[in-house]
Design a protein around this motif. Sequence first.
Motif, short mmCIF file in Angstrom:
data_model
loop_
_atom_site.label_atom_id
_atom_site.label_comp_id
_atom_site.label_asym_id
_atom_site.label_seq_id
_atom_site.Cartn_x
_atom_site.Cartn_y
_atom_site.Cartn_z
N TRP A 191 2.61 -75.29 -13.02
CA TRP A 191 2.07 -74.09 -12.83
C TRP A 191 0.92 -73.55 -13.76
N ASP B 124 6.65 -80.66 -10.60
CA ASP B 124 5.99 -79.21 -11.06
C ASP B 124 5.37 -79.11 -11.16
N THR C 92 0.58 -80.22 -13.98
CA THR C 92 2.17 -79.94 -14.25
C THR C 92 2.42 -79.77 -16.11
N TYR C 93 3.60 -80.81 -16.07
CA TYR C 93 4.18 -80.24 -17.59
C TYR C 93 2.61 -81.53 -18.91
N SER D 242 7.68 -72.54 -12.43
CA SER D 242 6.80 -73.51 -11.32
C SER D 242 7.02 -73.77 -9.95
#
Length: 300
Positions: A121, A119, A71-72, A87
């Motif tokens: 990545w 989300d 995640t972020y 994402s």
Amino acid sequence: MKVKDIFENITGILLDLMKKAKADGTSWTKPFANRRYISCEGYHYTGLNTLWLSLAFIKKDKHYTRKVWGTYRQWAKHGCKVPKGKSIKLIRPQPFEKEVELRDGSKAKRKFNFYTAFDVWNIEDVIGDTKKFEYFDKFENKVNDIVKAEQFVKNTKANIFETGEAMAYYNPTTDAICMPIKQSFINTQNSTATENYYCTLLHELTHWTGHESRCKRNLSTKFAKMEYAFEELVAELGSCFMATNLNITSNPREDHAQYLNSWIKCLEDNEDAIIRASTLSSKAVKYCESLQPITEEKVA
């Protein structure tokens, strides 16, 4: 993208893949086989998130070779940045209790899941020093994995018998798994004899979890019934999830073709079939895992 959209996209992509295989007259190789995705925090993604990560980029230009996601906040914690528009949304179940009315008119609390999206990545898109994650998606060699699979199945204490028959099946009446002898499994175009054996065994082991004394699923034995096709879909997902966790390359069984039409109809006629099948198969996997000795490996 909303949670409902994720479910619809998964079903849509699966149907496209199945129909294409049927039209081409080829075997359907499951794209969610042999996939074990891990977060940059060291937790392995499970269930429907594994399936979605396998399917999400089939129709996109970029194909990720790395299986590390985050995640972020997780990437930021390690001093990394994430780009916009790269994402993919995963789902997280949020359990809650709700009072429901039973058939006899009484009321009781039942557990349900409410799903939220978040989300993640891929490491290939992350900006920053990612050297510490170099070995996150490097797994054990196949020889050790097969030994691990043998022990995994043994720990369930399922009744498994080798027979002279040419087919594998689970008998709910006797609560036993019947398997052809190992020597009867051969190499196929996409799989080794060893891979075919273990993936078949894990398929039947998933059926075994459906017994009323375990996960209590509808184990109808009538091939024409939709319930049978649904249970076969549950068993296939369960086999793939367990094969993934055990690092066994999973490919289609020789008899998959006869189930393809039933799976297609099942997914087309029931818009929530994929989430229900994934939920039940994940429950089956967790049941088998609960019978294993406690380890320090983290799973999320």
